[in-house]
Design an enzyme around this catalytic site. Structure first.
Site, PDB file in Angstrom:
ATOM      1  N   ASP A 104     -11.954  -7.628  57.156  1.00 55.04           N
ATOM      2  CA  ASP A 104     -12.452  -8.375  58.307  1.00 55.04           C
ATOM      3  C   ASP A 104     -12.757  -7.452  59.477  1.00 55.04           C
ATOM      4  O   ASP A 104     -13.821  -7.516  60.067  1.00 55.04           O
ATOM      5  CB  ASP A 104     -11.476  -9.480  58.727  1.00 55.04           C
ATOM      6  CG  ASP A 104     -10.065  -8.993  59.018  1.00 55.04           C
ATOM      7  OD1 ASP A 104      -9.761  -7.800  58.793  1.00 55.04           O
ATOM      8  OD2 ASP A 104      -9.236  -9.827  59.446  1.00 55.04           O
ATOM      9  N   ASP A 107      -9.554  -1.625  62.750  1.00 56.89           N
ATOM     10  CA  ASP A 107      -8.968  -1.365  64.054  1.00 56.89           C
ATOM     11  C   ASP A 107      -8.416   0.057  64.041  1.00 56.89           C
ATOM     12  O   ASP A 107      -9.130   1.002  64.354  1.00 56.89           O
ATOM     13  CB  ASP A 107      -7.886  -2.407  64.332  1.00 56.89           C
ATOM     14  CG  ASP A 107      -7.446  -2.459  65.771  1.00 56.89           C
ATOM     15  OD1 ASP A 107      -7.605  -1.459  66.484  1.00 56.89           O
ATOM     16  OD2 ASP A 107      -6.921  -3.504  66.192  1.00 56.89           O
ATOM     17  N   PHE A 156      -9.522  -8.174  71.789  1.00 60.51           N
ATOM     18  CA  PHE A 156      -8.839  -8.996  70.791  1.00 60.51           C
ATOM     19  C   PHE A 156      -9.742 -10.172  70.436  1.00 60.51           C
ATOM     20  O   PHE A 156     -10.001 -11.031  71.265  1.00 60.51           O
ATOM     21  CB  PHE A 156      -7.490  -9.495  71.315  1.00 60.51           C
ATOM     22  CG  PHE A 156      -6.611  -9.955  70.201  1.00 60.51           C
ATOM     23  CD1 PHE A 156      -6.753 -11.215  69.661  1.00 60.51           C
ATOM     24  CD2 PHE A 156      -5.661  -9.110  69.659  1.00 60.51           C
ATOM     25  CE1 PHE A 156      -5.959 -11.637  68.617  1.00 60.51           C
ATOM     26  CE2 PHE A 156      -4.862  -9.522  68.620  1.00 60.51           C
ATOM     27  CZ  PHE A 156      -5.009 -10.783  68.088  1.00 60.51           C
ATOM     28  N   ARG A 169      -8.549 -19.022  62.758  1.00 57.29           N
ATOM     29  CA  ARG A 169      -9.335 -18.542  61.617  1.00 57.29           C
ATOM     30  C   ARG A 169     -10.535 -19.440  61.325  1.00 57.29           C
ATOM     31  O   ARG A 169     -11.546 -18.983  60.822  1.00 57.29           O
ATOM     32  CB  ARG A 169      -8.476 -18.472  60.350  1.00 57.29           C
ATOM     33  CG  ARG A 169      -7.449 -17.383  60.335  1.00 57.29           C
ATOM     34  CD  ARG A 169      -6.826 -17.272  58.933  1.00 57.29           C
ATOM     35  NE  ARG A 169      -5.591 -16.525  58.934  1.00 57.29           N
ATOM     36  CZ  ARG A 169      -5.504 -15.203  58.887  1.00 57.29           C
ATOM     37  NH1 ARG A 169      -6.596 -14.474  58.864  1.00 57.29           N
ATOM     38  NH2 ARG A 169      -4.327 -14.604  58.868  1.00 57.29           N
TER      39      ARG A 169
END
Length: 183
Positions: A104, A107, A156, A169
């Site tokens: 997904d 980071d 974020f 989600r």
């Protein structure tokens, strides 16, 4: 944790549902061309990549296998713990196969680094990585993905499979979460 509703918790929408659909279709076309002479295994990193993964494999026009793995470096936190925990392995035999890890978001890059190292020990033909989002300023360039949907700054984000503590989600877009929700 002060979670209310998406309307109250989202600072702004970064990528609309329409923009995401268009980009995922482009990625599917690109992968179809790359693997036109192969039958790759698409490995979804659960749970966050599941929405992206589903749309991506539907946009892929060649023969392929679907598989699912589960690793985590977040737990219930807003930042990576720095430690990867392996929860579910591939079900398919990977020997001699082309493997595409579908993530997904990149980071810290720690999860993809861990998975690439693990797969190199399994006598696979090749491994490529694809992520919907690339937080390019949060990891060294050598931990970048082979393909990605969008580059983003260090914010974020939630939605389209991405979560905070299991919430958000199901949003059809990607939005920036207000700091007041997770601080």
């Amino acid at each position: 944790m002060n979670i209310t509703t998406a309307e109250n918790d989202i600072e702004y929408i970064m990528f609309s549902e329409e923009r995401i659909k268009k980009r995922v279709a482009e990625l599917g076309e690109e992968l179809t061309e790359m693997y036109k002479d192969s039958v790759p295994i698409f490995g979804c990193v659960l749970k966050g990549a599941s929405v992206f993964y589903t749309d991506l494999v539907r946009s892929y026009k060649g023969p392929m296998f679907m598989d699912f793995i589960s690793v985590s470096s977040y737990g219930q936190a807003a930042k990576s713990s720095g430690t990867v925990s392996f929860k579910k392995d591939f079900d398919n035999d990977l020997k001699g196969k082309d493997v595409i890890i579908v993530e997904d978001i990149v980071d810290s890059g720690l999860t993809l680094k861990y998975l690439k190292e693990l797969l190199r020990q399994r006598d696979i033909k090749s491994v490529r990585t694809i992520a919907l989002l690339n937080k390019y300023e949060c990891h060294p360039q050598e931990l970048d993905t082979d393909l990605f949907g969008f580059k983003i700054e260090n914010q974020f984000v939630v939605g389209y499979g991405l979560d905070y503590a299991g919430y958000y989600r199901n949003l059809p877009y990607i939005g920036v979460l207000k700091k007041s929700v997770y601080e």
